[in-house]
Write a protein that holds these residues in place. Structure first.
Motif, short mmCIF file in Angstrom:
data_model
loop_
_atom_site.label_atom_id
_atom_site.label_comp_id
_atom_site.label_asym_id
_atom_site.label_seq_id
_atom_site.Cartn_x
_atom_site.Cartn_y
_atom_site.Cartn_z
N ILE A 32 0.83 -1.21 0.00
CA ILE A 32 0.00 0.00 0.00
C ILE A 32 0.86 1.26 0.00
O ILE A 32 0.57 2.24 -0.69
CB ILE A 32 -0.96 -0.01 1.19
N ALA A 33 1.94 1.24 0.78
CA ALA A 33 2.82 2.40 0.88
C ALA A 33 3.84 2.47 -0.26
O ALA A 33 4.63 3.41 -0.32
CB ALA A 33 3.56 2.37 2.21
N ALA A 34 3.82 1.48 -1.16
CA ALA A 34 4.76 1.41 -2.28
C ALA A 34 6.20 1.46 -1.79
O ALA A 34 7.04 2.21 -2.29
CB ALA A 34 4.48 2.51 -3.30
N THR A 35 6.47 0.65 -0.75
CA THR A 35 7.80 0.59 -0.17
C THR A 35 8.32 -0.84 -0.31
O THR A 35 7.96 -1.72 0.48
CB THR A 35 7.73 0.97 1.33
N PRO A 36 9.14 -1.08 -1.33
CA PRO A 36 9.61 -2.45 -1.59
C PRO A 36 10.34 -3.09 -0.42
O PRO A 36 10.17 -4.27 -0.14
CB PRO A 36 10.54 -2.30 -2.79
N TRP A 37 11.16 -2.32 0.30
CA TRP A 37 11.91 -2.91 1.41
C TRP A 37 10.99 -3.40 2.51
O TRP A 37 11.26 -4.41 3.16
CB TRP A 37 12.96 -1.95 1.96
N LEU A 38 9.86 -2.70 2.74
CA LEU A 38 8.91 -3.12 3.76
C LEU A 38 8.19 -4.40 3.32
O LEU A 38 7.93 -5.28 4.13
CB LEU A 38 7.91 -2.00 4.04
N PHE A 39 7.88 -4.48 2.04
CA PHE A 39 7.26 -5.69 1.50
C PHE A 39 8.17 -6.90 1.71
O PHE A 39 7.74 -7.94 2.19
CB PHE A 39 6.96 -5.50 0.00
N PHE A 40 9.44 -6.75 1.37
CA PHE A 40 10.37 -7.86 1.50
C PHE A 40 10.69 -8.17 2.97
O PHE A 40 10.97 -9.31 3.32
CB PHE A 40 11.64 -7.61 0.69
N ALA A 41 10.63 -7.16 3.81
CA ALA A 41 10.81 -7.40 5.25
C ALA A 41 9.67 -8.27 5.78
O ALA A 41 9.88 -9.17 6.60
CB ALA A 41 10.88 -6.08 6.00
N GLY A 42 8.46 -8.01 5.31
CA GLY A 42 7.32 -8.84 5.70
C GLY A 42 7.47 -10.27 5.21
O GLY A 42 7.15 -11.22 5.94
N LEU A 43 7.97 -10.44 4.00
CA LEU A 43 8.21 -11.79 3.49
C LEU A 43 9.27 -12.51 4.33
O LEU A 43 9.17 -13.71 4.56
CB LEU A 43 8.65 -11.74 2.03
N ALA A 44 10.26 -11.76 4.79
CA ALA A 44 11.30 -12.36 5.63
C ALA A 44 10.71 -12.82 6.97
O ALA A 44 11.11 -13.87 7.49
CB ALA A 44 12.43 -11.35 5.87
N VAL A 45 9.75 -12.07 7.50
CA VAL A 45 9.09 -12.47 8.75
C VAL A 45 8.29 -13.75 8.53
O VAL A 45 8.30 -14.66 9.36
CB VAL A 45 8.21 -11.34 9.30
N VAL A 46 7.61 -13.85 7.40
CA VAL A 46 6.87 -15.07 7.09
C VAL A 46 7.83 -16.26 6.96
O VAL A 46 7.57 -17.34 7.50
CB VAL A 46 6.04 -14.91 5.79
N LEU A 47 8.93 -16.06 6.28
CA LEU A 47 9.92 -17.12 6.14
C LEU A 47 10.50 -17.52 7.50
O LEU A 47 10.68 -18.71 7.78
CB LEU A 47 11.04 -16.69 5.19
N ALA A 48 10.76 -16.53 8.35
CA ALA A 48 11.26 -16.82 9.69
C ALA A 48 10.23 -17.63 10.49
O ALA A 48 10.59 -18.52 11.26
CB ALA A 48 11.60 -15.53 10.42
N GLY A 49 8.95 -17.33 10.28
CA GLY A 49 7.90 -18.09 10.95
C GLY A 49 7.89 -19.54 10.49
O GLY A 49 7.70 -20.45 11.30
N CYS A 50 8.09 -19.76 9.21
CA CYS A 50 8.13 -21.13 8.69
C CYS A 50 9.31 -21.90 9.28
O CYS A 50 9.16 -23.05 9.68
CB CYS A 50 8.22 -21.11 7.16
#
Length: 68
Positions: A32-50
């Motif tokens: 929503i904020a058009a911030t690629p680094w925040l998007f990828f940070a969220g993906l990293a959190v999902v991966l860390a959860g897995c």
């Protein structure tokens, strides 16, 4: 219904679920904020959860794999 069914109520399952929810929320805000680094940070959190969920399962805090 089976007597042994617990439907994923284990610490490993809850950890994975909570981290995936937080990560997807962060990624959504990044989109929503058009911030690629925040998007990828969220993906990293999902991966860390897995990874955390699988590690907890291997440590005995989850369920054993179902036999087929």
């Amino acid at each position: 219904m089976s007597q042994g069914a617990h439907h994923g109520n284990t610490p490993a399952a809850w950890t994975l679920t909570i981290l995936a929810l937080i990560g997807s929320t962060v990624s959504g805000v990044g989109v929503i904020a058009a911030t690629p680094w925040l998007f990828f940070a969220g993906l990293a959190v999902v991966l860390a959860g897995c990874v955390a969920g699988q590690a907890m399962r291997m440590a005995g805090l989850g369920t054993a794999p179902a036999r087929r």
